[in-house]
Design a protein around this motif. Structure first.
Motif, short mmCIF file in Angstrom:
data_model
loop_
_atom_site.label_atom_id
_atom_site.label_comp_id
_atom_site.label_asym_id
_atom_site.label_seq_id
_atom_site.Cartn_x
_atom_site.Cartn_y
_atom_site.Cartn_z
N HIS A 51 0.87 -1.18 0.00
CA HIS A 51 0.00 0.00 0.00
C HIS A 51 0.90 1.23 0.00
CE1 HIS A 51 -3.00 2.75 2.23
NE2 HIS A 51 -3.23 2.79 0.94
N LEU A 52 0.79 2.02 -1.06
CA LEU A 52 1.65 3.20 -1.20
C LEU A 52 0.84 4.44 -0.88
CD1 LEU A 52 2.95 1.92 -4.60
CD2 LEU A 52 4.40 2.14 -2.58
N GLY A 53 1.41 5.32 -0.11
CA GLY A 53 0.66 6.51 0.33
C GLY A 53 0.60 7.60 -0.72
N GLU A 54 0.56 7.24 -1.98
CA GLU A 54 0.51 8.24 -3.06
C GLU A 54 -0.63 7.89 -4.00
OE1 GLU A 54 4.40 7.10 -4.25
OE2 GLU A 54 3.69 5.79 -5.85
N GLU A 55 -1.13 8.87 -4.71
CA GLU A 55 -2.22 8.63 -5.66
C GLU A 55 -1.65 8.04 -6.94
OE1 GLU A 55 -5.42 8.78 -4.83
OE2 GLU A 55 -4.57 9.26 -2.88
N GLY A 56 -2.50 7.45 -7.76
CA GLY A 56 -2.06 6.93 -9.06
C GLY A 56 -2.66 5.57 -9.33
N GLU A 57 -2.25 4.99 -10.45
CA GLU A 57 -2.77 3.69 -10.90
C GLU A 57 -2.20 2.54 -10.06
OE1 GLU A 57 -3.89 2.14 -14.48
OE2 GLU A 57 -5.40 3.48 -13.62
N HIS A 58 -3.02 1.55 -9.77
CA HIS A 58 -2.48 0.35 -9.13
C HIS A 58 -1.59 -0.38 -10.14
CE1 HIS A 58 -5.56 1.15 -6.24
NE2 HIS A 58 -6.55 0.75 -7.01
N GLU A 59 -0.52 -1.01 -9.63
CA GLU A 59 0.37 -1.80 -10.52
C GLU A 59 0.14 -3.27 -10.24
OE1 GLU A 59 4.72 -0.91 -10.26
OE2 GLU A 59 3.90 0.99 -9.51
N ILE A 60 -0.17 -4.04 -11.27
CA ILE A 60 -0.48 -5.46 -11.06
C ILE A 60 0.49 -6.30 -11.91
CG2 ILE A 60 -2.35 -7.17 -10.97
CD1 ILE A 60 -3.30 -4.51 -9.83
N VAL A 61 1.29 -7.12 -11.25
CA VAL A 61 2.14 -8.05 -12.00
C VAL A 61 1.85 -9.47 -11.54
CG1 VAL A 61 4.01 -6.40 -12.42
CG2 VAL A 61 4.06 -7.81 -10.37
N TRP A 62 2.15 -10.43 -12.38
CA TRP A 62 1.98 -11.83 -11.99
C TRP A 62 3.11 -12.66 -12.56
CZ3 TRP A 62 -2.82 -14.36 -14.83
CH2 TRP A 62 -2.56 -14.42 -16.20
N ARG A 63 3.26 -13.85 -11.99
CA ARG A 63 4.26 -14.77 -12.51
C ARG A 63 3.50 -15.86 -13.26
NH1 ARG A 63 9.05 -14.99 -10.08
NH2 ARG A 63 8.26 -14.72 -7.99
N ALA A 64 3.66 -15.85 -14.58
CA ALA A 64 2.97 -16.86 -15.39
C ALA A 64 3.89 -18.08 -15.49
CB ALA A 64 2.64 -16.31 -16.76
N GLU A 65 3.46 -19.20 -14.95
CA GLU A 65 4.17 -20.48 -15.09
C GLU A 65 5.68 -20.39 -14.85
OE1 GLU A 65 2.11 -23.31 -16.47
OE2 GLU A 65 0.49 -21.92 -16.02
N ALA A 66 6.11 -20.21 -13.65
CA ALA A 66 7.52 -20.29 -13.23
C ALA A 66 8.47 -19.33 -13.94
CB ALA A 66 8.05 -21.73 -13.42
N LEU A 69 8.34 -12.13 -13.01
CA LEU A 69 7.12 -11.35 -12.80
C LEU A 69 6.92 -10.46 -14.02
CD1 LEU A 69 7.48 -10.25 -9.07
CD2 LEU A 69 5.79 -11.83 -9.98
N GLU A 70 5.69 -10.43 -14.55
CA GLU A 70 5.43 -9.59 -15.72
C GLU A 70 4.07 -8.92 -15.57
OE1 GLU A 70 3.70 -12.89 -18.77
OE2 GLU A 70 5.85 -13.05 -18.34
N THR A 71 3.83 -7.89 -16.38
CA THR A 71 2.56 -7.17 -16.32
C THR A 71 1.41 -8.15 -16.56
OG1 THR A 71 3.71 -5.27 -17.18
CG2 THR A 71 1.30 -5.19 -17.28
N ALA A 72 0.42 -8.13 -15.69
CA ALA A 72 -0.71 -9.07 -15.84
C ALA A 72 -1.61 -8.62 -16.99
CB ALA A 72 -1.49 -9.13 -14.54
N PRO A 73 -2.22 -9.57 -17.71
CA PRO A 73 -3.11 -9.19 -18.82
C PRO A 73 -4.32 -8.41 -18.31
CG PRO A 73 -3.24 -11.55 -18.38
CD PRO A 73 -2.15 -11.01 -17.51
N PRO A 74 -4.87 -7.50 -19.17
CA PRO A 74 -5.96 -6.62 -18.71
C PRO A 74 -7.17 -7.37 -18.16
CG PRO A 74 -5.19 -5.97 -20.91
CD PRO A 74 -4.46 -7.22 -20.54
N SER A 75 -7.49 -8.54 -18.75
CA SER A 75 -8.69 -9.27 -18.30
C SER A 75 -8.57 -9.60 -16.80
CB SER A 75 -8.84 -10.57 -19.09
OG SER A 75 -7.64 -11.32 -18.99
N PHE A 76 -7.35 -9.91 -16.35
CA PHE A 76 -7.12 -10.25 -14.95
C PHE A 76 -6.88 -8.98 -14.13
CE2 PHE A 76 -3.89 -11.22 -11.65
CZ PHE A 76 -4.65 -12.07 -10.85
#
Ligand code: DP6
Length: 335
Positions: A51-66, A69-76
Motif C-alpha cells: 500500500h503506497l501513500g501516493e495517488e495513481g494507478e495500481h500496478e499489477i504483475v503476476w508470474r505466469a508459469e515459473a 514477474l510480468e505485467t498481468a493481462p488486462p482481463s485479470f
C-alpha cells in the motif's frame, strides 16, 4: 517521503461438493443456492500487496508459469483493480497499491485459480491496510471480488457458503481439516484455457430446462453432504458428490446457448472411477467449470486411485492434494 506497508498471504483453492452455479445478483456474487466445499492444501496462490501513500494507478504483475514477474493481462488486472478499489473504500483508505501474484499450480489445470487468487489478494490487502477482520468479514470481502468461490477459500477444512440475500453473505466452516483426511487427485485431461468462464455459466444457468429440477433437489443434497461430513460417512458423500457434478454439467450443456466443458478424457476418467468403485476402491468424482476431473477419496485409497488414473491414456498428468487448513500470512514477499 511517502510511507508504504507491504504484506504477503497465500490462500488455497477449493473443490465444491455442492456447486455454486447461478446467482440472484451476479455483480455482488449472491448465489442462487448454498454450496459446500473442501479447502485444498497444496494448490495455492501467493500474493504480495504494497500500500503506497501516493495517488495513481495500481500496478499489477503476476508470474505466469515459473517465469519472471510480468505485467498481468488486462482481463485479470482489471478484476484485481476493481477489488482493490472496493477494499480501499471499505477501509476508508487512500493511496494506490502494488500487487504481485503467483499460483503454484498450472493455470489451465481447471483448478479454481480465481478462488485462491482473490482469497489471497483479499487477505494480503487487508493486512497491508493494517486491518484484522473476522473470518466472516474476510469471507464476505473475498466474495465481493465477484469470484464467489473465493468466499470459501478463506476458511480451512469443510466449508458451507449459505444462501443469503444480504451484502454480508459469507461462508462458514462446517468442520476443520483434521476432522476427515480426504484427498483430491486431479486428473488433467485438457491443458487448453477454459472456453466459457464460470461468470458466463452463472448467467446462462437459469436458461436450462433442468435448472428448476436441480434447485428442487438441492435441499436434500445439501443436508446429505452436511451429514456425511459430520459423520465421516463415505458412502453417503460419494453418491451425492458425483450426482451433483453430473447435474451441474447437464444444466450447463442444456443452457441456451449450451456450454460443453467435458472432453473425451473426462468421460474416460468418470468411467475409470466407476470401475474403481466396482472393485472396492473408495473414489468419487466431481468437475468444476472445466474438463479435468477431481477424484475425491479417503487417504487410504489414494495410492490405488493414482495408480489407476496413471494408466488412462487421455490423462496427461495428476495433481495430488488434500483437505487443508486455509490461508496464511507469509514472510517471503514476491517483490
Ligand atoms: C463450477 O464464480 O466462484 O467452480 O470466479 O471462476 O472461481 P471463479 O468462479 P465462481 O464460480 C465457481 C463455479 C464452480 C462451482 C463452485 O466452485 O462452487
Amino acid at each position: 517521503m511517502t510511507s508504504s506497508t507491504k504484506a504477503t498471504a497465500s490462500a488455497p483453492s477449493n473443490i465444491a461438493f455442492i456447486k455454486y452455479w447461478g446467482a440472484v445478483d451476479l455483480a455482488r456474487a449472491i448465489p442462487a443456492n448454498p454450496s459446500i466445499s473442501m479447502t485444498l492444501e497444496h494448490c495455492r496462490s501467493r500474493t504480495t500487496v504494497e500500500h503506497l501513500g501516493e495517488e495513481g494507478e495500481h500496478e499489477i504483475v503476476w508470474r505466469a508459469e515459473a517465469g519472471a514477474l510480468e505485467t498481468a493481462p488486462p482481463s485479470f488486472a482489471d478484476r484485481v483493480r476493481g477489488h482493490l478499489d472496493f477494499l480501499r473504500r471499505y477501509a476508508g483508505a487512500e493511496g494506490r497499491f502494488r500487487v504481485a501474484t503467483e499460483n503454484n499450480f498450472p493455470s489451465a489445470a481447471g483448478i479454481a485459480s480465481s478462488a485462491s487468487g482473490f482469497a489471497a489478494l483479499t487477505l494480503a490487502t487487508v493486512r497491508a491496510l493494517g486491518l484484522a477482520p473476522s473470518e466472516a468479514e474476510l469471507s464476505a470481502l473475498a466474495r465481493a471480488s465477484g469470484s464467489g468461490s473465493a468466499s470459501r477459500s478463506v476458511l480451512g477444512g469443510f466449508v458451507e457458503w449459505p444462501f443469503d440475500h444480504e451484502a454480508k453473505c459469507h461462508a462458514q466452516q462446517l468442520m476443520p481439516a483434521e476432522h476427515w483426511d480426504l484427498r483430491d487427485v486431479v486428473a488433467l485431461v485438457s491443458s487448453g484455457p477454459k472456453r466459457t468462464s464460470s461468470l458466463d455459466g452463472h448467467k446462462l444457468a437459469s436458461t436450462s430446462p433442468y435448472w428448476a429440477a436441480r434447485q428442487k433437489a438441492l435441499p436434500l443434497r445439501l443436508e446429505a453432504v452436511r451429514r456425511a461430513i459430520r459423520e465421516r460417512d463415505w458412502n453417503r458423500l460419494a453418491g451425492v458428490v458425483e450426482t451433483e457434478a453430473i447435474d451441474l454439467h447437464c444444466v450447463a450443456m442444456s443452457s441456451n446457448p449450451p456450454i460443453f466443458y467435458w472432453m473425451p478424457g473426462t468421460l474416460a476418467v468418470l468411467e475409470a472411477v466407476r470401475e474403481m468403485r466396482h472393485d472396492g476402491v473408495r473414489a468419487t468424482s466431481t468437475m468444476d467449470a472445466g474438463a479435468n476431473v477431481h477424484v475425491i477419496c479417503p487417504a487410504e485409497d489414494e495410492d490405488e486411485v493414482v495408480a489407476r488414473l496413471q494408466k488412462i491414456p487421455e490423462v496427461n498428468g495428476l495433481l495430488r492434494d488434500r483437505v487443508g487448513s486455509g490461508p496464511r500470512d507469509e514472510d517471503e514477499h514476491l517483490f
